[in-house]
Design a protein around this motif. Structure first.
Motif: not given
Length: 104
Positions: A49-59, A61-65
């Motif tokens: 089961x994959x879990x994450x918080x919004x800050x990880x999601x935003x990181x 997104x920021x790492x995408x070219x």
């Protein structure tokens, strides 16, 4: 319901550019979350089961070219462009609404 197109380029190689289209902005935002979830599943195949918080999601997104979207504007019959910051703001609002619905 505004037709929306997600444009994504994960790394600097231009050949990695792709796009996806969605029936609404919310569908597009959920699509971004699914892309991140698929990324996590590939990096952690042993985790059930994959879990994450919004800050990880935003990181992520920021790492995408590049990550941007085009949203259809019925009033002008054109597509308006939006950047990563706009996408993150809309994801934050979407997830906050979802969390408040779950807690009620």
């Amino acid at each position: 319901m505004s037709h929306s197109i997600l444009l994504i380029q994960p790394i600097s190689n231009a050949e990695t550019r792709t796009y996806s289209d969605y029936e609404s902005v919310n569908d597009l935002l959920e699509g971004v979350c699914r892309i991140y979830e698929e990324h996590l599943k590939k990096r952690n195949p042993q985790v059930a089961q994959i879990t994450y918080d919004i800050s990880q999601l935003f990181d992520f997104i920021d790492q995408l070219r590049d990550l941007s979207c085009l949203v259809y504007q019925k009033s002008t019959n054109t597509y308006a462009p939006y950047n990563k910051d706009w996408i993150k703001e809309k994801i934050y609002i979407l997830l906050r609404k979802a969390a408040s619905t779950e807690n009620n």
